[in-house]
Design an enzyme around this catalytic site. Structure first.
Site, short mmCIF file in Angstrom:
data_model
loop_
_atom_site.label_atom_id
_atom_site.label_comp_id
_atom_site.label_asym_id
_atom_site.label_seq_id
_atom_site.Cartn_x
_atom_site.Cartn_y
_atom_site.Cartn_z
N LYS A 113 0.83 -1.21 0.00
CA LYS A 113 0.00 0.00 0.00
C LYS A 113 0.86 1.26 0.00
O LYS A 113 0.45 2.29 -0.53
CB LYS A 113 -0.95 0.00 1.20
CG LYS A 113 -2.09 -1.00 1.05
CD LYS A 113 -3.34 -0.52 1.75
CE LYS A 113 -4.53 -1.38 1.36
NZ LYS A 113 -5.79 -0.90 1.96
N LYS A 195 -3.88 -11.93 -8.25
CA LYS A 195 -5.21 -12.08 -7.67
C LYS A 195 -6.17 -11.00 -8.18
O LYS A 195 -5.76 -9.85 -8.37
CB LYS A 195 -5.08 -12.00 -6.14
CG LYS A 195 -6.32 -12.37 -5.36
CD LYS A 195 -6.01 -12.31 -3.88
CE LYS A 195 -7.25 -12.48 -3.03
NZ LYS A 195 -6.96 -12.34 -1.60
N LYS A 198 -10.39 -5.56 -6.24
CA LYS A 198 -11.39 -4.51 -6.47
C LYS A 198 -10.73 -3.18 -6.77
O LYS A 198 -11.38 -2.25 -7.24
CB LYS A 198 -12.33 -4.40 -5.26
CG LYS A 198 -11.67 -4.03 -3.96
CD LYS A 198 -12.68 -4.00 -2.83
CE LYS A 198 -12.03 -3.65 -1.50
NZ LYS A 198 -12.97 -3.60 -0.40
#
Length: 331
Positions: A113, A195, A198
């Protein structure tokens, strides 16, 4: 016999994908019959990345409606909004004093992140796993359902719990990761080596639970495959393997059965069948969610009752922690 406690949560940010559905929510529905389940809408975790306030409020209600539309029964589980239970933040502060900076800097999610949000590497982003540990330990959870890639968060929770217990005596139940065997990891439709997420910038890479039928089918038609024409599971065919896994998960069959069903068929026919199968499962969920969102008073009542149940369980743990560390509580 007392049922084991289970805790899990999903952030109300971005559009949840079919991976969130097969990997988390659908499994939660099965678990609510066997465990004492606490399912949270993790809005406190969500703000580690800047959110539009109105959108965050809207998505919180949408997620509550989605939980119920997918089959979660507020009578069988505790469904609530994380920020409605102040004990999450209160326990996180205490646990911060039992967590080391080096441990947080090594967390995979913090590294990832920090790269994605280089303009906003805030303390909340680093402290995310401590808040998650507080989430889990507050409810004396025995089990935390996670994918293999999320085990690290449960491991740090276990470390913090053991550290506290060793110093102050048995206080927290040390949770175990509950690795979900069913439903293979769903990968990106455009890059099947990573993966499905979203937050993917490519809109064709993920299928959102909110996508309408035409959009779902169009995304599967555009899914990356390979130059071969055989429909089978293979390390050399990650795109086809991913589509077989998705088809099996939504059709309710094994991957081997899916391979057999499409033996000798072309990629076009196969991709259309996968898209239609997924769209067929999503349609009634979307319809139910829409109905629930029209009943805002009902949703507010469900979340209020859930928060009251969660508050009671959380307060019990927090009072014990405060007593152990020497906080005066007016007794």
């Amino acid at each position: 016999m007392e049922r084991k406690a289970m805790y899990s949560a999903v952030q109300p940010s971005g559009n949840l994908t079919i991976g969130n559905y097969t990997g988390a929510i659908r499994n939660w529905v099965r678990m609510q019959n066997d465990f004492d389940c606490f399912y949270a809408i993790a809005n406190m975790h969500a703000i580690t990345v800047r959110q539009d306030p109105a959108e965050l409020r809207r998505r919180t209600l949408e997620l509550a409606a989605l939980y119920i539309a997918c089959g979660l029964d507020p009578e069988k589980c505790t469904l609530y909004v994380q920020s409605h239970v102040p004990a999450h933040a209160e326990l996180a502060w205490v646990l911060n004093t039992f967590t080391y900076v080096g441990e947080m800097e090594r967390m995979t999610q913090f590294k990832d992140k920090s790269q994605k949000h280089a303009d906003n590497i805030n303390m909340g982003l680093m402290d995310y796993p401590v808040l998650m540990a507080a989430d889990i330990l507050l409810y004396q959870a025995d089990l935390v359902p996670v994918g293999v890639d999320q085990k690290q968060h449960v491991e740090i929770t276990r470390d913090i719990a053991n550290r506290f217990n060793n110093l102050y005596g048995e206080t927290f139940r040390v949770p175990e990761p509950y690795i979900l065997k069913e439903g293979a990891k769903i990968m990106s439709l455009q890059d099947p080596l990573k993966k499905m997420s979203k937050s993917d910038e490519n809109p064709n890479a993920s299928v959102a639970l909110a996508d309408d039928r035409d959009t779902v089918i169009r995304k599967f038609k555009r899914a990356v495959t390979d130059s071969d024409n055989e429909i089978c599971v293979s390390d050399e065919k990650p795109g086809i393997t991913n589509l077989l896994n998705i088809y099996a998960a939504f059709r309710g069959c094994t991957v081997a059965e899916a391979e057999k069903e499409f033996a000798g068929k072309g990629y076009g026919e196969f991709k259309l069948a996968v898209g239609e199968t997924v769209a067929d499962v999503l349609a009634p969920v979307q319809q139910k969610q829409k109905q629930l969102l029209a009943e805002k008073d009902y949703l507010a009542g469900v979340l209020k009752a859930g928060a009251e149940r969660a508050f009671k369980a959380a307060r019990k743990t927090l009072s014990k922690v405060y007593r152990k560390i020497g906080f005066y509580q007016g007794e």
